[in-house]
Design a protein around this motif. Sequence first.
Motif, mmCIF file in Angstrom:
data_model
loop_
_atom_site.group_PDB
_atom_site.id
_atom_site.type_symbol
_atom_site.label_atom_id
_atom_site.label_comp_id
_atom_site.label_asym_id
_atom_site.label_seq_id
_atom_site.Cartn_x
_atom_site.Cartn_y
_atom_site.Cartn_z
ATOM 1 N N PHE A 64 0.843 -1.187 0.000
ATOM 2 C CA PHE A 64 0.000 0.000 0.000
ATOM 3 C C PHE A 64 0.883 1.243 0.000
ATOM 4 N N VAL A 65 0.582 2.179 -0.907
ATOM 5 C CA VAL A 65 1.323 3.438 -0.992
ATOM 6 C C VAL A 65 0.448 4.618 -0.593
ATOM 7 N N ALA A 66 -0.779 4.654 -1.112
ATOM 8 C CA ALA A 66 -1.664 5.782 -0.813
ATOM 9 C C ALA A 66 -3.092 5.406 -1.190
ATOM 10 N N ALA A 67 -4.037 6.218 -0.703
ATOM 11 C CA ALA A 67 -5.444 6.045 -1.042
ATOM 12 C C ALA A 67 -6.163 7.348 -0.736
ATOM 13 N N ASN A 68 -7.350 7.499 -1.304
ATOM 14 C CA ASN A 68 -8.196 8.596 -0.853
ATOM 15 C C ASN A 68 -9.034 8.097 0.332
ATOM 16 N N ARG A 69 -9.884 8.962 0.863
ATOM 17 C CA ARG A 69 -10.629 8.596 2.081
ATOM 18 C C ARG A 69 -11.508 7.372 1.853
ATOM 19 N N LEU A 70 -12.191 7.335 0.696
ATOM 20 C CA LEU A 70 -13.080 6.210 0.426
ATOM 21 C C LEU A 70 -12.283 4.930 0.157
ATOM 22 N N GLY A 71 -11.113 5.070 -0.445
ATOM 23 C CA GLY A 71 -10.257 3.906 -0.649
ATOM 24 C C GLY A 71 -9.788 3.314 0.666
ATOM 25 N N ARG A 72 -9.434 4.173 1.614
ATOM 26 C CA ARG A 72 -9.026 3.692 2.937
ATOM 27 C C ARG A 72 -10.185 3.003 3.647
ATOM 28 N N ALA A 73 -11.382 3.564 3.489
ATOM 29 C CA ALA A 73 -12.547 2.955 4.122
ATOM 30 C C ALA A 73 -12.858 1.598 3.510
ATOM 31 N N LEU A 74 -12.733 1.496 2.176
ATOM 32 C CA LEU A 74 -13.030 0.235 1.496
ATOM 33 C C LEU A 74 -12.084 -0.865 1.964
ATOM 34 N N PHE A 75 -10.798 -0.536 2.100
ATOM 35 C CA PHE A 75 -9.805 -1.549 2.469
ATOM 36 C C PHE A 75 -9.364 -1.412 3.927
ATOM 37 N N SER A 76 -10.293 -0.971 4.778
ATOM 38 C CA SER A 76 -9.957 -0.799 6.198
ATOM 39 C C SER A 76 -9.519 -2.115 6.837
ATOM 40 N N GLU A 77 -10.086 -3.231 6.416
ATOM 41 C CA GLU A 77 -9.695 -4.528 6.978
ATOM 42 C C GLU A 77 -8.206 -4.799 6.769
ATOM 43 N N MET A 78 -7.687 -4.407 5.602
ATOM 44 C CA MET A 78 -6.284 -4.644 5.288
ATOM 45 C C MET A 78 -5.371 -3.588 5.900
ATOM 46 N N LEU A 79 -5.860 -2.344 5.988
ATOM 47 C CA LEU A 79 -4.996 -1.239 6.390
ATOM 48 C C LEU A 79 -4.950 -1.018 7.900
ATOM 49 N N ASP A 80 -6.057 -1.279 8.591
ATOM 50 C CA ASP A 80 -6.099 -1.005 10.021
ATOM 51 C C ASP A 80 -5.182 -1.950 10.783
ATOM 52 N N ASP A 81 -4.331 -1.387 11.598
ATOM 53 C CA ASP A 81 -3.438 -2.142 12.497
ATOM 54 C C ASP A 81 -2.371 -2.961 11.771
ATOM 55 N N ALA A 82 -2.237 -2.786 10.458
ATOM 56 C CA ALA A 82 -1.207 -3.537 9.731
ATOM 57 C C ALA A 82 0.133 -2.822 9.865
ATOM 58 N N PRO A 83 1.227 -3.563 10.086
ATOM 59 C CA PRO A 83 2.545 -2.912 10.109
ATOM 60 C C PRO A 83 2.873 -2.340 8.740
ATOM 61 N N ALA A 84 3.519 -1.201 8.729
ATOM 62 C CA ALA A 84 3.851 -0.548 7.456
ATOM 63 C C ALA A 84 5.007 -1.264 6.765
ATOM 64 N N PRO A 85 4.941 -1.407 5.438
ATOM 65 C CA PRO A 85 3.783 -1.076 4.614
ATOM 66 C C PRO A 85 2.765 -2.208 4.606
ATOM 67 N N ALA A 86 1.470 -1.858 4.673
ATOM 68 C CA ALA A 86 0.441 -2.877 4.487
ATOM 69 C C ALA A 86 0.623 -3.485 3.105
ATOM 70 N N ASN A 87 0.366 -4.779 3.003
ATOM 71 C CA ASN A 87 0.635 -5.486 1.742
ATOM 72 C C ASN A 87 -0.530 -6.409 1.422
ATOM 73 N N ALA A 88 -1.026 -6.334 0.187
ATOM 74 C CA ALA A 88 -2.196 -7.114 -0.204
ATOM 75 C C ALA A 88 -1.927 -8.613 -0.152
ATOM 76 N N ALA A 89 -0.718 -9.033 -0.497
ATOM 77 C CA ALA A 89 -0.407 -10.466 -0.479
ATOM 78 C C ALA A 89 -0.371 -10.995 0.948
ATOM 79 N N ARG A 90 0.234 -10.267 1.856
ATOM 80 C CA ARG A 90 0.241 -10.692 3.258
ATOM 81 C C ARG A 90 -1.182 -10.793 3.795
ATOM 82 N N PHE A 91 -2.006 -9.804 3.443
ATOM 83 C CA PHE A 91 -3.388 -9.815 3.914
ATOM 84 C C PHE A 91 -4.115 -11.048 3.396
ATOM 85 N N VAL A 92 -4.015 -11.321 2.098
ATOM 86 C CA VAL A 92 -4.769 -12.411 1.493
ATOM 87 C C VAL A 92 -4.339 -13.770 2.045
#
Length: 297
Positions: A135-163
């Motif tokens: 994850f590099v950036a998002a707008n407000r709605l993008g952050r809300a859509l992927f809150s499950e992946m972004l919330d509390d994830a160590p930086a950088p959040a990563n889609a593969a780790r999440f999945v």
Amino acid sequence: MGIHDDLSEFLTSRRAKLTLADVELPDFGGRRRVPGLRREEVALLAGMSAEYYKRLERGNAAGVSEAVIDGVSRALRLDEAEYAHLTDLVRAANAGTHPKRRRTTRTHHLTSGMQQTIDAMSTVPVFIQNGRLDFVAANRLGRALFSEMLDDAPAPANAARFVFLDPRAQSFYQDWEGNTRQIVAILRAEAGRSPYDRQLSDLVGELSTRSDLFRRLWGAHDVREHRTGVKSIHHPVVGDLDLTFQSMDLATDRGLQMLVFSAEPGSASHDRLQLLANWATTANTVTSDAIPADPLR
């Protein structure tokens, strides 16, 4: 495993997927010791000697021209993503003998102008990632859509780790198994483009160690582009969403990819996306109100 092994295994895996009927070659019977086509049959279809193709499949890409790549691609019925991947593997195999040409991990930062642009796209979720699916950036709605992946994830959040490593992903993605295959295919393509990316190698190593499914899918050597499609997710706040996505490479921030999601007008997903936008705005307002005012101002 080195880039020469990747080239060898990719060609072997593509050859194993084809039958004589697929390529319109006669079948004279007899026992075949390997799945799919033989090397000699691929060489015949590609218009080259069997010895030359054998060298290539062993990972020796010295002197391989664009015409050779075209011939092998036709013989193996490669699609656009696979053709690009083969080209990347051949390039990397040749560059591997020249250490000075090796590329190192790049750190990507979104420009302030681009962040301002995606923030202005307030009615659609926008998500920006790099080739490793960080994850590099998002707008407000993008952050809300992927809150499950972004919330509390160590930086950088990563889609593969999440999945692969977060149990919530299996309920978040309605087609979780399809998403696992897509994630691995995207990372495979990126590994061909950036074979000396240390962070990518570390990510693949981590996922291979911690997920049997990832290790099995990685061994299939499938590659895929991530340009358009439909994501069906179950959001914890608004429920089921069927969203069309479009993916674009950012010319101003090379190596980054912007995904823009939308719902069909008048659909239940469209209404729920609007509900999510309202929720995101309310949640942001509550958070801002909870921050004490600066007494020095």
